[in-house]
Design an enzyme around this catalytic site. Structure first.
Site, PDB file in Angstrom:
ATOM      1  N   ARG A  28       2.323 -24.270  -3.466  1.00 49.65           N
ATOM      2  CA  ARG A  28       1.713 -22.975  -3.193  1.00 49.65           C
ATOM      3  C   ARG A  28       2.890 -22.065  -2.858  1.00 49.65           C
ATOM      4  NH1 ARG A  28       1.857 -19.089   1.188  1.00 49.65           N
ATOM      5  NH2 ARG A  28      -0.148 -18.059   1.344  1.00 49.65           N
ATOM      6  N   ASP A  66       4.598 -18.832  -1.639  1.00 46.73           N
ATOM      7  CA  ASP A  66       4.312 -17.743  -0.714  1.00 46.73           C
ATOM      8  C   ASP A  66       4.804 -16.404  -1.285  1.00 46.73           C
ATOM      9  OD1 ASP A  66       3.545 -16.935   2.027  1.00 46.73           O
ATOM     10  OD2 ASP A  66       5.674 -16.476   2.271  1.00 46.73           O
ATOM     11  N   GLU A  89       0.722 -16.792  -3.897  1.00 49.21           N
ATOM     12  CA  GLU A  89      -0.066 -15.919  -3.017  1.00 49.21           C
ATOM     13  C   GLU A  89       0.288 -14.468  -3.316  1.00 49.21           C
ATOM     14  OE1 GLU A  89      -0.065 -13.808   1.200  1.00 49.21           O
ATOM     15  OE2 GLU A  89       1.685 -14.634   0.209  1.00 49.21           O
ATOM     16  N   HIS A 117      -5.476 -18.730   6.506  1.00 47.80           N
ATOM     17  CA  HIS A 117      -4.736 -18.475   7.740  1.00 47.80           C
ATOM     18  C   HIS A 117      -4.327 -17.016   7.913  1.00 47.80           C
ATOM     19  CE1 HIS A 117      -1.913 -18.891   4.553  1.00 47.80           C
ATOM     20  NE2 HIS A 117      -0.874 -18.632   5.322  1.00 47.80           N
ATOM     21  N   ASP A 118      -4.587 -16.187   6.904  1.00 48.14           N
ATOM     22  CA  ASP A 118      -4.229 -14.775   7.004  1.00 48.14           C
ATOM     23  C   ASP A 118      -5.451 -13.865   7.104  1.00 48.14           C
ATOM     24  OD1 ASP A 118      -1.458 -15.286   6.843  1.00 48.14           O
ATOM     25  OD2 ASP A 118      -1.542 -15.349   4.656  1.00 48.14           O
TER      26      ASP A 118
HETATM   27  C1  NOJ Z   1       1.997 -14.968   3.454  1.00 42.02           C
HETATM   28  C2  NOJ Z   1       1.618 -16.089   4.329  1.00 42.02           C
HETATM   29  O1  NOJ Z   1       0.407 -16.623   3.974  1.00 42.02           O
HETATM   30  C3  NOJ Z   1       1.679 -15.532   5.716  1.00 42.02           C
HETATM   31  O2  NOJ Z   1       1.025 -16.346   6.625  1.00 42.02           O
HETATM   32  C4  NOJ Z   1       3.130 -15.364   6.008  1.00 42.02           C
HETATM   33  O3  NOJ Z   1       3.330 -14.847   7.288  1.00 42.02           O
HETATM   34  C5  NOJ Z   1       3.760 -14.410   5.007  1.00 42.02           C
HETATM   35  N1  NOJ Z   1       3.377 -14.697   3.671  1.00 42.02           N
HETATM   36  C6  NOJ Z   1       5.270 -14.468   5.084  1.00 42.02           C
HETATM   37  O4  NOJ Z   1       5.737 -15.739   4.734  1.00 42.02           O
END
Ligand code: NOJ
Ligand code: NOJ
Ligand code: CA
Ligand code: CA
Length: 711
Positions: A254, A256, A284, A354-355
């Protein structure tokens, strides 16, 4: 040595699948198939914030200001580790739920420094790397990681790692003693830090305001020290680092923050992965509610990697959690994404992560979680479930959405919904490969059908928790007969009667009711469900999954060229990419009896190994509305086809107007010809005059070519 270990590992998997497993294990292992590393469409991914799942080894916990005993400060390390996950794999919590893949926090060593903010924030989340070639010691050692991969594989579970190659850690341009100054280590050796960065390992363009794509790529994301991927050391370091994890047997990545890294470098990275040890990779690219971004679609279709399906996730949350849209909006999203994404079934769907706020709102009804899970697990795409959703955990915003796992109750209704639909997902290919058709709709009710050949899954959902609806005039592709709800009435599903013309007898869909009805039959004609990976080079192996291929070896064609077959079964074929020119190809399967499948479109053959090259053009003055693009004599530069030119080029951060630039993945060690063009809003093209520019690309490293616009 590492390669040898993983050969032994894959052999032992074959043995456990076919020989000495007990009956209960057998169900799980067989159901997970052959741990196909490129096709996750029948998998259920479970996302684990490692620090927040289970503390399986208290002796590796940090101490002092890094640690919060009892996890009272959610910005500290709380003790969760890989041993904790191993324990939950071995005690059946994950397998009995039907989980077939885990996505775990970035495993690499993170900063030990504590932030000077009110909470004393730490790197518990894994996104503040310092050494991509070492493990985060609070999660475990390298041998603990290997034990995790082995324990997972032994139970038919694939392992996906989070990987964040956009940045190291928080840093300040003016204060070298802020945190760890973004310092990077190479397996313990200090390489450099953010201030006094004489080797240009990092960008020094300030923080992004997210104003446009270029700004987000070449400026810092928040205060994170942003890698300069064109730096030759950084390019090699990151590509070497991922190989170390691939060597340990991981099944997926995955990636980032893919919106914040150069597209060209990422495509060269994916070429490296597919050339080395192909694994399913998804990035992501965050999208807010109702955000539609053509750059996001382009990335999913052209980078070689899939994306997290934020359009799906956000829309389902609007319909079932936030009440800011209804099923008409959802159905529109399903149709739009089916055409925007070349392979919509490879995008990774979710209802929370988680975001974002957890799906289960503090004042929410758990029934909405159950309904959302049922839709997630019967929809197109690779479903991902955030840890604790099955326990109805709550929490708005980061870090409240990352609490320590509260319980491991196998009897929650959500746990059972996942269990039932996971096994259905693995037994009925309509859920992995099928199209989605709306069959009956109002703002509360959505009845949709997934179909792949003769396989059919019909799903009816009523999101209202107070109203019933009488369903009349419903038609289905299910053959005539009586169908019982595959959820076993867990969400109150009915039995339905289907007549010979597909008409379904009227029935009542009660408050919060979900019914799932299915049909499956062998195919007599070949149909391709999935091909992966969808990008590669001549000689690479490809896996083709589907049905009705027959047991005798037939023929696979890329366009009109026949590929050599490595293995052939009724539902899976492996072939080698034939010696054909770089470009996009349609793939077809022909049975030994001569029946030909529909084509699976858009497989990309690259010219050869890829490197990232920055193309720069100076003095390219444009009129309002015109942009500069790049086109050249190789497939990767559009083969002189201006509609496939690369661009628009950037002109604000690394260089400014009238200089323009773009980082492109191009074939290595090759003398290429190229030109820049101007295009206006209506697509009119003005070519640069003069002869073609000529450049020989570097081998296994990055390059830059800088020319003046030829008037
Ligand atoms: C996206 C991640 O999902 C998030 O949790 C993270 O803080 C930022 N990218 C920076 O890595
Ligand atoms: C057509 C363009 O007009 C020309 O400038 C360019 O060099 C060629 N394509 C490529 O051969
Ligand atoms: Ca621990
Ligand atoms: Ca960046």
């Amino acid at each position: 040595m590492k390669r040898w270990l993983s050969v032994v590992l894959s052999m032992s998997l074959v043995f456990s699948a076919f020989f000495w497993v007990s009956d209960t294990q057998k169900v799980t292992v067989e159901a997970a198939g052959n741990l196909n590393k490129v096709n996750f469409t029948s998998d259920i991914v479970y996302q684990i914030v490692v620090d927040r799942f289970v503390d399986g080894n208290t002796s590796n916990n940090p101490s002092g200001s890094l640690f919060s005993s009892g996890c009272t400060n959610l910005r500290k390390y709380c003790g969760g580790d890989w041993q904790g996950i191993i324990n939950k794999i071995n005690d059946g919590y994950l397998t009995e739920m039907g989980v077939t893949a885990i996505w775990i926090s970035q495993p690499v060593e993170n900063v030990f420094a504590v932030m000077n903010d009110a909470d004393g924030s730490t790197s518990y989340h894994g996104y503040w790397a310092r050494d991509f070639k070492k493990t985060n010691p609070f999660f475990g050692t390298l041998s603990d990681f290997q034990r995790l991969v082995d324990a997972a594989h032994a139970k038919g579970i694939k392992v996906i790692i989070d990987f964040a190659p956009n940045h190291t850690s928080p840093a300040s341009e003016t204060n070298p003693s802020y945190m760890e100054n973004g310092r990077l280590y190479d397996n313990g050796t200090l390489i450099g830090g953010y201030t006094n960065d004489t080797n240009s390992y990092f960008h020094h363009n300030g923080g992004t305001t997210f104003s446009n794509l270029e700004d987000g790529i070449y400026r810092n994301l928040f205060d994170l020290a942003d890698f300069n991927h064109q730096n030759q050391f950084i390019d090699k370091y990151l590509k070497d680092a991922i190989k170390l994890w691939l060597d340990m047997g991981i099944d997926g990545i995955r990636m980032d923050a893919v919106k914040h890294m150069p597209f060209g470098w990422q495509k060269s990275f994916m070429d490296e992965v597919y050339d080395y040890r192909p694994v399913f990779t998804f990035g992501e690219w965050f999208l807010s509610e109702n955000e539609v971004d053509s750059n996001n679609h382009f990335f999913a279709n052209e980078s070689g990697m899939s994306l997290l399906d934020f359009r799906f996730g956000q829309k389902l949350r609007q319909v079932l959690r936030n009440n800011s849209d209804d099923w008409y909006g959802f159905n529109q999203m399903i149709q739009d994404t089916a055409s925007a994404y070349d392979e919509v079934i490879d995008q990774v769907t979710f209802i929370d992560n988680h975001d974002m706020d957890r799906f289960m709102a503090d004042e929410g009804d758990p029934r909405k979680v159950d309904i959302a899970l049922a839709v997630l697990l019967t929809s197109r795409g690779v479903p991902n479930i955030y840890y604790g959703t099955e326990q109805y955990m709550t929490g708005n915003g980061d870090p409240n959405n990352r609490k320590m796992m509260t319980s491991f109750n196998k009897n929650t209704r959500a746990y059972q919904v996942i269990q039932k639909l996971s096994s259905l997902r693995r037994s009925n290919p309509a859920l992995s490969y099928g199209d989605t058709e709306q069959r009956w709709i109002n703002s509360d009710v959505y009845i949709y059908e997934r179909q792949f050949g003769k396989d059919v899954v019909l799903v009816a959902v009523n999101r209202s928790l107070s109203k019933s609806y009488s369903i009349t005039g419903l038609f289905t592709a299910l053959p005539s007969g009586t169908y019982t709800d595959q959820l076993g009435a867990l969400l109150d599903g009915n039995t339905i009667q289907v007549g010979s013309n597909g008409a379904v007898n009227a029935f009542n869909l009660g408050p919060g009711e979900v019914g799932v009805w299915t049909y499956s039959a062998a195919e007599s004609v070949p149909i391709i469900g999935h091909i992966g990976p969808m990008m590669g080079q001549v000689g690479h192996k490809l896996t083709i999954d589907g049905e009705g291929f027959g047991t005798n070896v037939g023929t696979v064609k890329f366009g009109n060229t026949v590929a050599s077959v490595v293995s052939w079964s009724n539902n899976q074929i492996t072939v080698t990419v034939p010696n054909i020119p770089a470009g996009k190809y349609n793939i077809t399967v022909q049975t030994s009896g001569g029946q030909v499948s529909a084509a699976y479109d858009n497989f990309e053959v690259l010219t050869n190994d890829q490197v990232s090259v920055r193309f720069v053009v100076n003095n390219a003055n444009t009129n309002w509305g015109e942009n500069i693009y790049l086109v050249g004599n190789v497939h990767e530069l559009g083969n002189w086809n201006t509609s496939k030119a690369i661009g628009p080029l950037f002109n604000q951060v690394i260089y400014s107007y009238p200089t323009w630039y773009v980082d492109v993945s191009v074939p290595e060690g090759k003398t290429i010809e190229f030109k820049f063009i101007k295009k206006d809003g209506s697509g009119n093209v003005i070519w640069e005059s003069g002869s073609n520019h000529v450049y020989t690309t570097p081998t296994s490293t990055t390059g830059t070519v800088n020319v003046n616009w030829q008037y």
